[in-house]
Design a protein around this motif. Structure first.
Motif, PDB file in Angstrom:
ATOM      1  N   PRO A 109      10.878   7.757  24.040  1.00 22.67           N
ATOM      2  CA  PRO A 109      10.090   8.980  24.228  1.00 22.67           C
ATOM      3  C   PRO A 109      10.204   9.574  25.622  1.00 22.67           C
ATOM      4  CG  PRO A 109       8.655   7.066  24.211  1.00 22.67           C
ATOM      5  CD  PRO A 109      10.022   6.575  23.841  1.00 22.67           C
ATOM      6  N   ARG A 110      10.614   8.780  26.585  1.00 21.53           N
ATOM      7  CA  ARG A 110      10.684   9.257  27.964  1.00 21.53           C
ATOM      8  C   ARG A 110      11.929  10.099  28.239  1.00 21.53           C
ATOM      9  NH1 ARG A 110       7.737   4.675  27.967  1.00 21.53           N
ATOM     10  NH2 ARG A 110       6.007   4.525  29.442  1.00 21.53           N
ATOM     11  N   GLU A 111      12.910  10.046  27.335  1.00 25.06           N
ATOM     12  CA  GLU A 111      14.128  10.827  27.555  1.00 25.06           C
ATOM     13  C   GLU A 111      13.931  12.308  27.240  1.00 25.06           C
ATOM     14  OE1 GLU A 111      18.053   8.445  27.307  1.00 25.06           O
ATOM     15  OE2 GLU A 111      17.137   8.342  25.322  1.00 25.06           O
ATOM     16  N   ASN A 112      12.894  12.616  26.433  1.00 22.56           N
ATOM     17  CA  ASN A 112      12.580  14.010  26.101  1.00 22.56           C
ATOM     18  C   ASN A 112      13.785  14.772  25.553  1.00 22.56           C
ATOM     19  OD1 ASN A 112       9.808  13.965  26.924  1.00 22.56           O
ATOM     20  ND2 ASN A 112      10.498  14.018  29.060  1.00 22.56           N
ATOM     21  N   LEU A 113      14.521  14.129  24.647  1.00 32.79           N
ATOM     22  CA  LEU A 113      15.704  14.755  24.062  1.00 32.79           C
ATOM     23  C   LEU A 113      15.303  15.698  22.937  1.00 32.79           C
ATOM     24  CD1 LEU A 113      17.993  11.602  23.895  1.00 32.79           C
ATOM     25  CD2 LEU A 113      18.038  13.426  25.606  1.00 32.79           C
ATOM     26  N   LYS A 114      16.122  16.709  22.715  1.00 34.01           N
ATOM     27  CA  LYS A 114      15.844  17.675  21.654  1.00 34.01           C
ATOM     28  C   LYS A 114      16.208  17.073  20.302  1.00 34.01           C
ATOM     29  CE  LYS A 114      16.439  22.527  20.439  1.00 34.01           C
ATOM     30  NZ  LYS A 114      17.046  23.826  20.819  1.00 34.01           N
ATOM     31  N   ARG A 115      15.317  17.223  19.339  1.00 36.28           N
ATOM     32  CA  ARG A 115      15.558  16.670  18.011  1.00 36.28           C
ATOM     33  C   ARG A 115      16.737  17.343  17.326  1.00 36.28           C
ATOM     34  NH1 ARG A 115      10.172  15.408  14.424  1.00 36.28           N
ATOM     35  NH2 ARG A 115       9.087  14.102  15.913  1.00 36.28           N
ATOM     36  N   PHE A 116      17.481  16.558  16.578  1.00 34.57           N
ATOM     37  CA  PHE A 116      18.524  17.081  15.707  1.00 34.57           C
ATOM     38  C   PHE A 116      17.823  17.696  14.505  1.00 34.57           C
ATOM     39  CE2 PHE A 116      21.895  16.558  12.480  1.00 34.57           C
ATOM     40  CZ  PHE A 116      22.941  17.148  13.161  1.00 34.57           C
ATOM     41  N   SER A 117      18.167  18.954  14.166  1.00 37.96           N
ATOM     42  CA  SER A 117      17.303  19.715  13.268  1.00 37.96           C
ATOM     43  C   SER A 117      17.794  19.875  11.836  1.00 37.96           C
ATOM     44  CB  SER A 117      17.086  21.122  13.857  1.00 37.96           C
ATOM     45  OG  SER A 117      18.320  21.794  14.024  1.00 37.96           O
TER      46      SER A 117
ATOM     47  N   ASN B   3      20.461  -1.603  13.229  1.00 34.33           N
ATOM     48  CA  ASN B   3      19.035  -1.467  12.943  1.00 34.33           C
ATOM     49  C   ASN B   3      18.260  -2.407  13.863  1.00 34.33           C
ATOM     50  OD1 ASN B   3      18.748   0.229  10.327  1.00 34.33           O
ATOM     51  ND2 ASN B   3      20.398  -1.219   9.862  1.00 34.33           N
ATOM     52  N   ILE B   4      17.268  -1.856  14.538  1.00 37.28           N
ATOM     53  CA  ILE B   4      16.383  -2.681  15.362  1.00 37.28           C
ATOM     54  C   ILE B   4      14.958  -2.436  14.873  1.00 37.28           C
ATOM     55  CG2 ILE B   4      15.671  -3.313  17.684  1.00 37.28           C
ATOM     56  CD1 ILE B   4      18.204  -2.036  18.751  1.00 37.28           C
ATOM     57  N   TYR B   5      14.310  -3.481  14.413  1.00 38.62           N
ATOM     58  CA  TYR B   5      12.964  -3.386  13.850  1.00 38.62           C
ATOM     59  C   TYR B   5      11.946  -3.900  14.871  1.00 38.62           C
ATOM     60  CZ  TYR B   5      15.625  -2.924   9.509  1.00 38.62           C
ATOM     61  OH  TYR B   5      16.507  -2.526   8.533  1.00 38.62           O
ATOM     62  N   PHE B   6      10.961  -3.046  15.185  1.00 38.38           N
ATOM     63  CA  PHE B   6       9.971  -3.374  16.209  1.00 38.38           C
ATOM     64  C   PHE B   6       8.588  -3.567  15.590  1.00 38.38           C
ATOM     65  CE2 PHE B   6      13.281  -1.015  18.410  1.00 38.38           C
ATOM     66  CZ  PHE B   6      13.449  -1.726  19.588  1.00 38.38           C
ATOM     67  N   PRO B   7       7.814  -4.532  16.085  1.00 39.45           N
ATOM     68  CA  PRO B   7       6.445  -4.712  15.576  1.00 39.45           C
ATOM     69  C   PRO B   7       5.597  -3.493  15.910  1.00 39.45           C
ATOM     70  CG  PRO B   7       6.826  -6.096  17.498  1.00 39.45           C
ATOM     71  CD  PRO B   7       8.160  -5.523  17.123  1.00 39.45           C
ATOM     72  N   PRO B   8       4.610  -3.160  15.060  1.00 34.67           N
ATOM     73  CA  PRO B   8       3.764  -1.985  15.302  1.00 34.67           C
ATOM     74  C   PRO B   8       2.810  -2.217  16.460  1.00 34.67           C
ATOM     75  CG  PRO B   8       2.948  -3.210  13.420  1.00 34.67           C
ATOM     76  CD  PRO B   8       4.236  -3.877  13.831  1.00 34.67           C
ATOM     77  N   GLY B   9       2.110  -1.137  16.825  1.00 32.86           N
ATOM     78  CA  GLY B   9       1.102  -1.267  17.880  1.00 32.86           C
ATOM     79  C   GLY B   9       1.223  -0.246  18.985  1.00 32.86           C
ATOM     80  N   ASP B  10       2.211   0.664  18.901  1.00 29.29           N
ATOM     81  CA  ASP B  10       2.398   1.664  19.945  1.00 29.29           C
ATOM     82  C   ASP B  10       1.399   2.802  19.783  1.00 29.29           C
ATOM     83  OD1 ASP B  10       5.047   0.617  21.100  1.00 29.29           O
ATOM     84  OD2 ASP B  10       5.434   0.750  18.955  1.00 29.29           O
ATOM     85  N   GLN B  11       0.977   3.362  20.916  1.00 29.66           N
ATOM     86  CA  GLN B  11      -0.030   4.412  20.913  1.00 29.66           C
ATOM     87  C   GLN B  11       0.578   5.818  21.002  1.00 29.66           C
ATOM     88  OE1 GLN B  11      -3.210   3.520  20.339  1.00 29.66           O
ATOM     89  NE2 GLN B  11      -2.373   1.446  20.201  1.00 29.66           N
ATOM     90  N   GLN B  12       1.803   5.942  21.455  1.00 27.43           N
ATOM     91  CA  GLN B  12       2.385   7.269  21.652  1.00 27.43           C
ATOM     92  C   GLN B  12       2.727   7.930  20.317  1.00 27.43           C
ATOM     93  OE1 GLN B  12       5.193   8.000  24.866  1.00 27.43           O
ATOM     94  NE2 GLN B  12       4.991   5.877  25.530  1.00 27.43           N
ATOM     95  N   ASP B  13       2.552   9.256  20.268  1.00 24.97           N
ATOM     96  CA  ASP B  13       2.835  10.022  19.057  1.00 24.97           C
ATOM     97  C   ASP B  13       4.295   9.911  18.631  1.00 24.97           C
ATOM     98  OD1 ASP B  13       0.236  10.844  18.946  1.00 24.97           O
ATOM     99  OD2 ASP B  13       0.587  12.792  19.881  1.00 24.97           O
ATOM    100  N   PHE B  14       5.188   9.708  19.581  1.00 23.70           N
ATOM    101  CA  PHE B  14       6.618   9.626  19.276  1.00 23.70           C
ATOM    102  C   PHE B  14       6.884   8.625  18.168  1.00 23.70           C
ATOM    103  CE2 PHE B  14      10.733   7.607  19.692  1.00 23.70           C
ATOM    104  CZ  PHE B  14      11.610   8.678  19.883  1.00 23.70           C
ATOM    105  N   TYR B  15       6.212   7.487  18.204  1.00 18.63           N
ATOM    106  CA  TYR B  15       6.480   6.405  17.268  1.00 18.63           C
ATOM    107  C   TYR B  15       5.828   6.629  15.900  1.00 18.63           C
ATOM    108  CZ  TYR B  15       7.920   4.155  21.605  1.00 18.63           C
ATOM    109  OH  TYR B  15       8.525   3.869  22.803  1.00 18.63           O
ATOM    110  N   ASP B  16       5.007   7.659  15.789  1.00 14.35           N
ATOM    111  CA  ASP B  16       4.363   7.966  14.506  1.00 14.35           C
ATOM    112  C   ASP B  16       5.122   9.017  13.711  1.00 14.35           C
ATOM    113  OD1 ASP B  16       2.241   6.222  14.983  1.00 14.35           O
ATOM    114  OD2 ASP B  16       1.106   7.756  16.074  1.00 14.35           O
ATOM    115  N   ASN B  17       6.186   9.539  14.278  1.00 14.49           N
ATOM    116  CA  ASN B  17       6.917  10.641  13.649  1.00 14.49           C
ATOM    117  C   ASN B  17       8.390  10.322  13.488  1.00 14.49           C
ATOM    118  OD1 ASN B  17       4.830  12.986  13.629  1.00 14.49           O
ATOM    119  ND2 ASN B  17       4.693  12.142  15.688  1.00 14.49           N
ATOM    120  N   LEU B  18       8.924  10.630  12.312  1.00 10.39           N
ATOM    121  CA  LEU B  18      10.349  10.447  12.073  1.00 10.39           C
ATOM    122  C   LEU B  18      11.123  11.516  12.833  1.00 10.39           C
ATOM    123  CD1 LEU B  18      12.036   9.517   8.756  1.00 10.39           C
ATOM    124  CD2 LEU B  18      12.907  11.457  10.039  1.00 10.39           C
ATOM    125  N   GLY B  19      12.171  11.127  13.527  1.00  7.81           N
ATOM    126  CA  GLY B  19      12.966  12.093  14.284  1.00  7.81           C
ATOM    127  C   GLY B  19      14.366  11.578  14.548  1.00  7.81           C
TER     128      GLY B  19
END
Length: 262
Positions: free
Chosen positions: A141-149, A85-101
């Motif tokens: 987010p830069r890897e553009n990997l397909k989500r596990f569904s 587990n790696i816990y990061f402080p908030p503050g990112d602007q990209q949508d990737f970090y606002d969505n569970l995936g």
């Protein structure tokens, strides 16, 4: 509850730090949330992330990004589970970090994790480790990997809970919408509507995902052949099993076995 309070205290103790915790065990805790975003990586086992809306399956060599303040609970059913587990402080602007995936661990990410395999605890701005882990996070987010569904929606509907519980027990048997509806004293139309309105997916979709999740457990925890596994989860045709597995996981069952054995 005391354990839960201590966990949240440790995670959010330093608002601006990046915290690394290894082999954390959350399976006995109620749903909780924290102010930091969480990168949870699974190696050598099977994990389930439970939320209010869905149960997420996280296979070995995959990671899940959990946004800040997102209620969740991690469970597992294997003895050899290894999680980071790696816990990061908030503050990112990209949508990737606002969505569970859920995503596969790429070769590059794997190498970065290997480099930092002995790191644990809090790291602060100015630390070399902090800068490295920030780069790791920015890579996601830069890897553009397909989500596990594979994700199973949950419900508090007691009728549907009984129905899905029965399906789980009979997963190796031939199961049809008509048969389940008749057994439950409902019409096919009513059963179809119940799944759609309460779970948001069709009966067939739910059954497919449930069977493939069970197949992944058997692939990971047994030495059964693919034909035997297909039979154990209700498939009489191994080709249909393999195609459905690939449709839901983006890999063939044999690929998953190879990945799980690493």
């Amino acid at each position: 509850m005391e354990i839960l309070k201590e966990l949240n205290r440790i995670i959010d103790q330093y608002q601006d730090s990046i915290l690394v915790v290894r082999q954390q065990t959350e399976q006995k805790l109620p749903a909780h949330q924290h102010d930091k975003g969480q990168l949870l990586l699974v190696f050598g086992g099977i994990a389930y992330l439970q939320t209010y809306e869905k149960d997420f399956y996280i296979p070995s060599s995959h990671y899940i990004w959990i946004p800040a303040r997102y209620p969740h609970n991690l469970m597992y059913n294997t003895q050899d589970l290894n999680i980071i587990n790696i816990y990061f402080p908030p503050g990112d602007q990209q949508d990737f970090y606002d969505n569970l995936g859920i995503y596969p661990v790429s070769k590059l990410l794997s190498e970065m994790l290997s480099y930092s395999e002995k790191w644990q605890g809090n790291f602060f701005s100015g630390d070399w480790e902090y800068e490295f882990l920030t780069t790791l996070k920015n890579l996601l987010p830069r890897e553009n990997l397909k989500r596990f569904s594979i994700q199973l929606p949950t419900t508090d509907d007691s009728r549907l809970g009984d129905i899905t519980g029965d399906i789980r027990k009979r997963i190796s048997e031939p199961i049809t919408l008509e048969g389940i509806a008749s057994q439950s004293g409902m019409s096919v139309r009513s059963m179809t509507r119940l799944f759609k309105t309460r779970l948001g997916i069709s009966f067939v979709q739910y059954l497919k995902m449930l069977r493939i999740i069970r197949a992944m457990e058997l692939i990971k925890d047994t030495d059964l052949s693919m034909s035997e596994i297909a039979y154990e989860i209700g498939y009489s045709n191994i080709s249909a099993f393999s195609n459905t597995f690939q449709q839901l996981t983006n890999m063939r069952p044999t690929e998953f076995r190879t990945m799980s054995s690493k």
